[in-house]
Design a protein around this motif. Structure first.
Motif, PDB file in Angstrom:
ATOM      1  N   UNK A 101     -34.131 -21.482  34.319  1.00 28.77           N
ATOM      2  CA  UNK A 101     -35.161 -22.450  34.724  1.00 28.77           C
ATOM      3  C   UNK A 101     -35.615 -22.139  36.146  1.00 28.77           C
ATOM      4  N   UNK A 102     -34.659 -21.986  37.057  1.00 26.58           N
ATOM      5  CA  UNK A 102     -35.004 -21.747  38.462  1.00 26.58           C
ATOM      6  C   UNK A 102     -35.779 -20.456  38.664  1.00 26.58           C
ATOM      7  N   UNK A 103     -35.353 -19.420  37.989  1.00 26.11           N
ATOM      8  CA  UNK A 103     -36.025 -18.125  38.109  1.00 26.11           C
ATOM      9  C   UNK A 103     -37.481 -18.211  37.660  1.00 26.11           C
ATOM     10  N   UNK A 104     -37.711 -18.817  36.507  1.00 21.84           N
ATOM     11  CA  UNK A 104     -39.071 -18.840  35.976  1.00 21.84           C
ATOM     12  C   UNK A 104     -39.958 -19.838  36.711  1.00 21.84           C
ATOM     13  N   UNK A 105     -39.410 -20.987  37.074  1.00 26.47           N
ATOM     14  CA  UNK A 105     -40.240 -21.960  37.796  1.00 26.47           C
ATOM     15  C   UNK A 105     -40.625 -21.421  39.174  1.00 26.47           C
ATOM     16  N   UNK A 106     -39.737 -20.658  39.805  1.00 30.26           N
ATOM     17  CA  UNK A 106     -40.107 -20.026  41.077  1.00 30.26           C
ATOM     18  C   UNK A 106     -41.259 -19.044  40.885  1.00 30.26           C
ATOM     19  N   UNK A 107     -41.219 -18.283  39.803  1.00 25.23           N
ATOM     20  CA  UNK A 107     -42.332 -17.359  39.511  1.00 25.23           C
ATOM     21  C   UNK A 107     -43.634 -18.136  39.343  1.00 25.23           C
ATOM     22  N   UNK A 108     -43.553 -19.227  38.602  1.00 25.31           N
ATOM     23  CA  UNK A 108     -44.759 -20.042  38.390  1.00 25.31           C
ATOM     24  C   UNK A 108     -45.300 -20.572  39.711  1.00 25.31           C
ATOM     25  N   UNK A 109     -44.426 -21.065  40.561  1.00 26.58           N
ATOM     26  CA  UNK A 109     -44.872 -21.584  41.858  1.00 26.58           C
ATOM     27  C   UNK A 109     -45.494 -20.488  42.709  1.00 26.58           C
ATOM     28  N   UNK A 110     -44.978 -19.275  42.591  1.00 29.19           N
ATOM     29  CA  UNK A 110     -45.573 -18.143  43.319  1.00 29.19           C
ATOM     30  C   UNK A 110     -46.972 -17.803  42.815  1.00 29.19           C
ATOM     31  N   UNK A 111     -47.326 -18.303  41.628  1.00 30.14           N
ATOM     32  CA  UNK A 111     -48.643 -18.039  41.037  1.00 30.14           C
ATOM     33  C   UNK A 111     -49.501 -19.296  40.985  1.00 30.14           C
ATOM     34  N   UNK A 112     -49.292 -20.190  41.945  1.00 25.86           N
ATOM     35  CA  UNK A 112     -50.124 -21.387  42.120  1.00 25.86           C
ATOM     36  C   UNK A 112     -49.999 -22.401  40.994  1.00 25.86           C
ATOM     37  N   UNK A 113     -48.787 -22.570  40.467  1.00 24.40           N
ATOM     38  CA  UNK A 113     -48.532 -23.609  39.474  1.00 24.40           C
ATOM     39  C   UNK A 113     -47.608 -24.661  40.051  1.00 24.40           C
ATOM     40  N   UNK A 114     -47.865 -25.894  39.649  1.00 21.22           N
ATOM     41  CA  UNK A 114     -46.931 -26.980  39.917  1.00 21.22           C
ATOM     42  C   UNK A 114     -46.197 -27.245  38.608  1.00 21.22           C
ATOM     43  N   UNK A 115     -44.897 -27.089  38.632  1.00 25.37           N
ATOM     44  CA  UNK A 115     -44.101 -27.286  37.424  1.00 25.37           C
ATOM     45  C   UNK A 115     -43.835 -28.777  37.264  1.00 25.37           C
ATOM     46  N   UNK A 116     -44.295 -29.326  36.144  1.00 30.06           N
ATOM     47  CA  UNK A 116     -44.118 -30.752  35.868  1.00 30.06           C
ATOM     48  C   UNK A 116     -42.895 -31.034  35.000  1.00 30.06           C
ATOM     49  N   UNK A 117     -42.517 -30.034  34.202  1.00 28.81           N
ATOM     50  CA  UNK A 117     -41.387 -30.218  33.292  1.00 28.81           C
ATOM     51  C   UNK A 117     -40.811 -28.848  32.984  1.00 28.81           C
ATOM     52  N   UNK A 118     -39.494 -28.752  33.057  1.00 30.97           N
ATOM     53  CA  UNK A 118     -38.828 -27.495  32.701  1.00 30.97           C
ATOM     54  C   UNK A 118     -37.427 -27.831  32.205  1.00 30.97           C
ATOM     55  N   UNK A 119     -37.088 -27.306  31.047  1.00 31.55           N
ATOM     56  CA  UNK A 119     -35.767 -27.570  30.481  1.00 31.55           C
ATOM     57  C   UNK A 119     -35.289 -26.351  29.706  1.00 31.55           C
ATOM     58  N   UNK A 120     -34.009 -26.081  29.823  1.00 32.78           N
ATOM     59  CA  UNK A 120     -33.338 -25.048  29.047  1.00 32.78           C
ATOM     60  C   UNK A 120     -32.400 -25.776  28.098  1.00 32.78           C
ATOM     61  N   UNK A 121     -32.519 -25.485  26.804  1.00 24.11           N
ATOM     62  CA  UNK A 121     -31.700 -26.223  25.845  1.00 24.11           C
ATOM     63  C   UNK A 121     -31.230 -25.310  24.723  1.00 24.11           C
ATOM     64  N   UNK A 122     -30.082 -25.668  24.155  1.00 29.03           N
ATOM     65  CA  UNK A 122     -29.548 -24.946  23.008  1.00 29.03           C
ATOM     66  C   UNK A 122     -30.324 -25.344  21.768  1.00 29.03           C
ATOM     67  N   UNK A 123     -30.643 -24.353  20.947  1.00 32.91           N
ATOM     68  CA  UNK A 123     -31.296 -24.628  19.674  1.00 32.91           C
ATOM     69  C   UNK A 123     -30.727 -23.692  18.608  1.00 32.91           C
ATOM     70  N   UNK A 124     -29.480 -23.964  18.193  1.00 31.96           N
ATOM     71  CA  UNK A 124     -28.923 -23.128  17.128  1.00 31.96           C
ATOM     72  C   UNK A 124     -29.874 -23.139  15.938  1.00 31.96           C
ATOM     73  N   UNK A 125     -30.135 -21.959  15.396  1.00 35.56           N
ATOM     74  CA  UNK A 125     -31.137 -21.829  14.351  1.00 35.56           C
ATOM     75  C   UNK A 125     -30.529 -21.166  13.122  1.00 35.56           C
ATOM     76  N   UNK A 126     -30.650 -21.857  11.997  1.00 37.70           N
ATOM     77  CA  UNK A 126     -30.124 -21.335  10.740  1.00 37.70           C
ATOM     78  C   UNK A 126     -30.877 -20.074  10.345  1.00 37.70           C
ATOM     79  N   UNK A 127     -30.115 -19.068   9.974  1.00 43.03           N
ATOM     80  CA  UNK A 127     -30.694 -17.816   9.502  1.00 43.03           C
ATOM     81  C   UNK A 127     -30.634 -17.816   7.985  1.00 43.03           C
ATOM     82  N   UNK A 128     -31.709 -17.400   7.360  1.00 42.86           N
ATOM     83  CA  UNK A 128     -31.841 -17.506   5.901  1.00 42.86           C
ATOM     84  C   UNK A 128     -30.873 -16.631   5.134  1.00 42.86           C
ATOM     85  N   UNK A 129     -30.223 -17.219   4.163  1.00 43.39           N
ATOM     86  CA  UNK A 129     -29.420 -16.473   3.198  1.00 43.39           C
ATOM     87  C   UNK A 129     -28.033 -16.093   3.671  1.00 43.39           C
TER      88      UNK A 129
END
Length: 188
Positions: A101-129
């Motif tokens: 989160x910190x790494x990417x939001x810093x990049x965004x701020x360096x490119x004239x963005x204000x970060x309003x929301x940023x979250x890193x979350x687990x999303x285990x994903x079922x693989x088919x079959x």
């Protein structure tokens, strides 16, 4: 995908372009840019080009909404691949960029963005079959497994399955250990 989108929504314009040079292919400014499951495929060293393109295309106040693999995404799978390849004397190339989160939001701020929301979350994903992990490896593991001779791939897949089944398999179902980074930023 572009062809199907054009057929389904003929009133909209769809453009296939390189995210690192969007301004070469697209004129104008936009109120919003959305990206899903794309940015982790762009090498880290090219990410500033992407963000410069996005900045140039968004009007001030425009929204940049993204979701992609974040720090730790498919870490169990990648670790098992790298360990197995090292034991066999092979090397692979990891094609992904999974920032924090910190790494990417810093990049965004360096490119004239204000970060309003940023979250890193687990999303285990079922693989088919029953062969879910093997199918996933065949679909996404080509760069990591490029150095493995074809006649050894089945053995490597089996070894990776053995290394990960305690963590990524429940009964007959495989899961990918996805971690997603979701961000909403405003161009200043």
């Amino acid at each position: 995908m572009i062809s199907r989108a054009r057929d389904s929504y003929p009133e909209l314009e769809f453009i296939h372009a390189d995210a690192r040079s969007l301004t070469d292919d697209i004129d104008g400014s936009f109120d919003a840019i959305f990206s899903n499951a794309t940015l982790h495929w762009i090498p880290e060293q090219d990410m500033d080009q992407v963000l410069s393109s996005v900045t140039d295309l968004l009007r001030p106040g425009g929204q940049f909404v993204v979701e992609f693999g974040g720090r730790g995404n498919v870490e169990t799978i990648v670790s098992a691949i790298e360990t197995e390849l090292a034991e066999r004397g092979y090397e692979g190339t990891n094609p992904w960029y999974f920032p924090s989160v910190g790494e990417y939001t810093n990049r965004l701020e360096d490119h004239d963005f204000e970060v309003r929301y940023a979250v890193l979350f687990d999303r285990p994903t079922e693989l088919e079959g029953e062969d879910g992990l093997r199918n996933w490896l065949e679909m996404f593991g080509d760069s990591l497994l490029a150095g493995v001779p074809d006649e050894e791939l089945d053995s490597v897949f089996s070894a990776i399955e053995s290394r990960t089944e305690d963590t990524l398999r429940e009964g007959q179902t495989w899961y990918a250990d996805y971690r997603r980074l979701r961000i909403h930023a405003i161009r200043e």
